[in-house]
Write a protein that holds these residues in place. Sequence first.
Motif, PDB file in Angstrom:
ATOM      1  N   ASP A 368       0.831  -0.966  -0.023  1.00 60.90           N
ATOM      2  CA  ASP A 368      -0.049   0.063   0.041  1.00 60.90           C
ATOM      3  C   ASP A 368       0.889   1.332   0.140  1.00 60.90           C
ATOM      4  N   ASN A 369       0.315   2.343  -0.241  1.00 61.87           N
ATOM      5  CA  ASN A 369       1.157   3.549  -0.391  1.00 61.87           C
ATOM      6  C   ASN A 369       0.038   4.822   0.352  1.00 61.87           C
ATOM      7  N   HIS A 370       0.401   6.057  -0.270  1.00 57.79           N
ATOM      8  CA  HIS A 370      -0.434   7.109   0.210  1.00 57.79           C
ATOM      9  C   HIS A 370      -1.472   7.623  -0.821  1.00 57.79           C
ATOM     10  N   ASP A 371      -1.366   6.912  -1.921  1.00 59.33           N
ATOM     11  CA  ASP A 371      -2.458   7.244  -2.848  1.00 59.33           C
ATOM     12  C   ASP A 371      -3.553   6.136  -3.078  1.00 59.33           C
ATOM     13  N   MET A 372      -3.566   5.247  -1.982  1.00 58.48           N
ATOM     14  CA  MET A 372      -4.753   4.163  -2.048  1.00 58.48           C
ATOM     15  C   MET A 372      -4.855   3.746  -0.760  1.00 58.48           C
ATOM     16  N   PRO A 373      -5.955   3.294  -0.436  1.00 60.51           N
ATOM     17  CA  PRO A 373      -6.279   2.913   1.210  1.00 60.51           C
ATOM     18  C   PRO A 373      -5.222   2.078   1.505  1.00 60.51           C
ATOM     19  N   GLU A 403       4.258  -0.528  10.468  1.00 58.65           N
ATOM     20  CA  GLU A 403       4.837  -1.309  11.531  1.00 58.65           C
ATOM     21  C   GLU A 403       4.125  -1.317  12.730  1.00 58.65           C
ATOM     22  N   ILE A 404       2.820  -0.521  12.870  1.00 64.55           N
ATOM     23  CA  ILE A 404       1.861  -0.871  13.791  1.00 64.55           C
ATOM     24  C   ILE A 404       0.496  -1.099  13.417  1.00 64.55           C
ATOM     25  N   GLY A 405       0.476  -1.030  11.810  1.00 62.15           N
ATOM     26  CA  GLY A 405      -0.938  -1.239  11.455  1.00 62.15           C
ATOM     27  C   GLY A 405      -1.569  -0.076  11.411  1.00 62.15           C
ATOM     28  N   PHE A 406      -0.842   1.037  11.331  1.00 58.71           N
ATOM     29  CA  PHE A 406      -1.444   2.693  11.605  1.00 58.71           C
ATOM     30  C   PHE A 406      -2.459   2.866  10.733  1.00 58.71           C
ATOM     31  N   ARG A 407      -3.597   3.257  10.841  1.00 59.75           N
ATOM     32  CA  ARG A 407      -4.858   3.618  10.111  1.00 59.75           C
ATOM     33  C   ARG A 407      -5.121   2.569   8.996  1.00 59.75           C
ATOM     34  N   ARG A 408      -5.178   1.308   9.529  1.00 61.53           N
ATOM     35  CA  ARG A 408      -5.168   0.199   8.724  1.00 61.53           C
ATOM     36  C   ARG A 408      -6.568   0.390   7.715  1.00 61.53           C
ATOM     37  N   GLY A 409      -6.637   0.124   6.584  1.00 68.62           N
ATOM     38  CA  GLY A 409      -7.946   0.327   5.850  1.00 68.62           C
ATOM     39  C   GLY A 409      -8.235   1.745   5.357  1.00 68.62           C
ATOM     40  N   ALA A 410      -7.471   2.637   5.974  1.00 72.34           N
ATOM     41  CA  ALA A 410      -7.934   3.995   5.760  1.00 72.34           C
ATOM     42  C   ALA A 410      -7.435   4.586   4.278  1.00 72.34           C
ATOM     43  N   PRO A 411      -8.595   5.500   3.686  1.00 73.10           N
ATOM     44  CA  PRO A 411      -8.297   6.050   2.423  1.00 73.10           C
ATOM     45  C   PRO A 411      -7.509   7.122   2.614  1.00 73.10           C
ATOM     46  N   GLU A 412      -7.318   8.044   1.465  1.00 77.13           N
ATOM     47  CA  GLU A 412      -6.605   9.250   1.414  1.00 77.13           C
ATOM     48  C   GLU A 412      -7.065  10.188   2.393  1.00 77.13           C
ATOM     49  N   HIS A 413      -8.572  10.617   2.360  1.00 80.76           N
ATOM     50  CA  HIS A 413      -9.144  11.467   3.164  1.00 80.76           C
ATOM     51  C   HIS A 413      -9.823  10.809   3.984  1.00 80.76           C
ATOM     52  N   GLY A 415      -7.849   8.840   6.731  1.00 77.42           N
ATOM     53  CA  GLY A 415      -6.917   8.811   7.586  1.00 77.42           C
ATOM     54  C   GLY A 415      -5.385   8.100   7.398  1.00 77.42           C
ATOM     55  N   ASN A 416      -5.442   7.965   5.633  1.00 81.05           N
ATOM     56  CA  ASN A 416      -4.369   7.105   5.249  1.00 81.05           C
ATOM     57  C   ASN A 416      -2.959   7.972   5.593  1.00 81.05           C
ATOM     58  N   ARG A 417      -3.281   9.443   5.438  1.00 80.54           N
ATOM     59  CA  ARG A 417      -1.779  10.183   5.660  1.00 80.54           C
ATOM     60  C   ARG A 417      -1.667  10.940   7.019  1.00 80.54           C
ATOM     61  N   ASP A 418      -2.428  10.291   8.030  1.00 78.75           N
ATOM     62  CA  ASP A 418      -2.669  10.836   9.251  1.00 78.75           C
ATOM     63  C   ASP A 418      -1.162  11.284   9.897  1.00 78.75           C
ATOM     64  N   TYR A 419      -0.932  12.218  10.831  1.00 82.19           N
ATOM     65  CA  TYR A 419       0.091  12.438  11.480  1.00 82.19           C
ATOM     66  C   TYR A 419       0.520  11.197  12.727  1.00 82.19           C
ATOM     67  N   PHE A 420       1.812  10.845  12.506  1.00 81.37           N
ATOM     68  CA  PHE A 420       2.200   9.616  13.125  1.00 81.37           C
ATOM     69  C   PHE A 420       2.553  10.131  14.517  1.00 81.37           C
ATOM     70  N   GLY A 421       3.533  10.937  14.358  1.00 80.13           N
ATOM     71  CA  GLY A 421       4.047  11.753  16.124  1.00 80.13           C
ATOM     72  C   GLY A 421       5.128  10.581  16.683  1.00 80.13           C
ATOM     73  N   GLN A 422       5.710  11.412  17.532  1.00 77.39           N
ATOM     74  CA  GLN A 422       6.757  10.777  18.226  1.00 77.39           C
ATOM     75  C   GLN A 422       6.124   9.723  19.201  1.00 77.39           C
ATOM     76  N   GLU A 423       4.760   9.917  19.702  1.00 79.46           N
ATOM     77  CA  GLU A 423       4.046   8.992  20.571  1.00 79.46           C
ATOM     78  C   GLU A 423       3.963   7.672  20.174  1.00 79.46           C
ATOM     79  N   ASN A 424       3.436   7.648  18.771  1.00 73.66           N
ATOM     80  CA  ASN A 424       3.439   6.358  18.025  1.00 73.66           C
ATOM     81  C   ASN A 424       4.835   5.656  17.878  1.00 73.66           C
ATOM     82  N   VAL A 425       6.002   6.407  17.717  1.00 75.65           N
ATOM     83  CA  VAL A 425       7.155   5.929  17.425  1.00 75.65           C
ATOM     84  C   VAL A 425       7.548   5.040  18.663  1.00 75.65           C
ATOM     85  N   ALA A 426       7.292   5.881  20.106  1.00 74.44           N
ATOM     86  CA  ALA A 426       7.610   5.209  21.203  1.00 74.44           C
ATOM     87  C   ALA A 426       6.838   3.874  21.562  1.00 74.44           C
TER      88      ALA A 426
END
Length: 553
Positions: A368-373, A403-413, A415-426
């Motif tokens: 997957d990538n930023h241009d598809m769910p 690497e955490i299944g972030f926003r799985r299934g989400a399309p572009e508008h 949640g696909n490109r949602d902000y990840f952030g340092q908290e999710n990195v941790a």
Amino acid sequence: MIRTCLLLTASLYAAACSVANDAASPVTEFYGTLEPFASESVYFIVTDRFVDGDAANNYPRQGGAANGSFDIPIQLESSAPANIGYQGGDFKGVLDNADYIADMGFTSVWLTPVVDNPDEAFTGGIRPGEGFGADKGKTGYHGYWGVDFFKVDEHLESPGLSFSDLTRTLADEYGIKFVLDVVCNHGSPSYSMPQDQAKYGELYDAAGVLVADHQNLPPEELDYNNPLHRFYHREPDLAQLSNMNDENPEVLEYFADAYLFWLKQGVAAFRIDTIKHMPNAYWQEFSSRMRAERPGLFMFAESYSFEADEIAQHTWPENGAISVLDFPGQKAMGEVFAAGVGFEALDAYLNLESQLYQNPYELMTFYDNHDMPRISADDNGFIDAHNWLFTSRGIPVVYYGSEIGFRRGAPEHGGNRDYFGQENVALARMHPIRIALSNIARMRRGSVALQRGLQLNLELSGESAAFFRVFQHDGVNQTALVLLNKADAGMTVDAGAWLFEAEWFDAASGERSDVPLLFVPAHGVRVLLANAAFGNTVYFEDLSSLQKLAKRP
């Protein structure tokens, strides 16, 4: 486990082997590719959505009250909330987490375009959710709306951290190569605005001089007697984006100069956006110009099509010898790892024997990538996908957050490109997907066979897969036997017919492992390595017969 006797003619690709001229001499070399970049694995980041490392470059008031560009929430009907404004991710956020990226086993990072984009939200077009190419109210946070291709967008750099500082530090301190996202097909949205907006539809050169301006006119109203209009086609292409006129030699000169400028600042490879929207002749000349400066420069492109024969054209030398993102593979992986289809559905996209691509081992593989769910899979689906991605042919690309299944299934508008952030990195450091990803990525990083070896499929069926990766070249010999299991229960595999006489060891533990019965855990992988020439097995009894099948690209 069902075994299928493999015909050699169905497993050796054109670029797999080199042979002596004497038709009677034995084959001594097998490999998928000798391309150095094939040893890489790539972590793809929408920079603005990764981590805000420097709040001082957020410019929250940019664009003013009417067309502000920072933090623009959106929620479409039947979709999760998203954001179409800038959210603060920058070079410092990437560099602050370079250890996090390297610890996962990635050796390259691909960021969205770094060039300057407009400062306001776009007022033309139609709203997201109202149709294709809906850009009204959106901003250039993603970087693909370039207006000055010689200048870094102000949201990215920090004092003491320029673009060249970033590429140098990533390489020198973390061993991470930089992949530059290249856009030649289009610039910013350029017409349909109620009133013309600053920078939209404009293009500036290295001296900051305006060289092109759409002037908020529909493409068919452009006048080629006006030199500012000649950079653009008089036909629309993607939404309201300015459509660069590849028939004008000045366009090629502009982009060749721009990307040679970036190439000299620590860039290791190019990713080319929307390649199929410009003719092959343009890319042939562009690639020649780049490789004249950097011989052997690896380039891969987005040709958004699930038809292999459509995307393959770009890989051939007469069209620029540019690799592609493997969209047919993406579709197949979604079916297998998210929809529960068996491993057999992956065989066709590999094209190990078709000679359709210049070399399929150099394709960029992704799910997957930023241009598809984003892929809609559970944790085990992500783990299974990574086990396949990092052991099968091609160069793996993983989208940030997977690497955490972030926003799985989400399309572009949604949640696909949602902000990840340092908290999710941790939080990600102990996530089961990331732990499994790190393990298989490290295995690939330590194995030339997994990186560049010929793939010889033994079984792709149901919940299990088995195949060899074989690399023999210039005195380096390594064979990998890969066993995959995407079932919910572990399985014991009788590999006796596949293990030729050699010293085998487990790629994960480094321990000797030459017993024929091998346990593969649920949603797990076993990779056995032999640093020896490929030998006879029940399935490959007459190695000398490989010679007549060996071909060059």
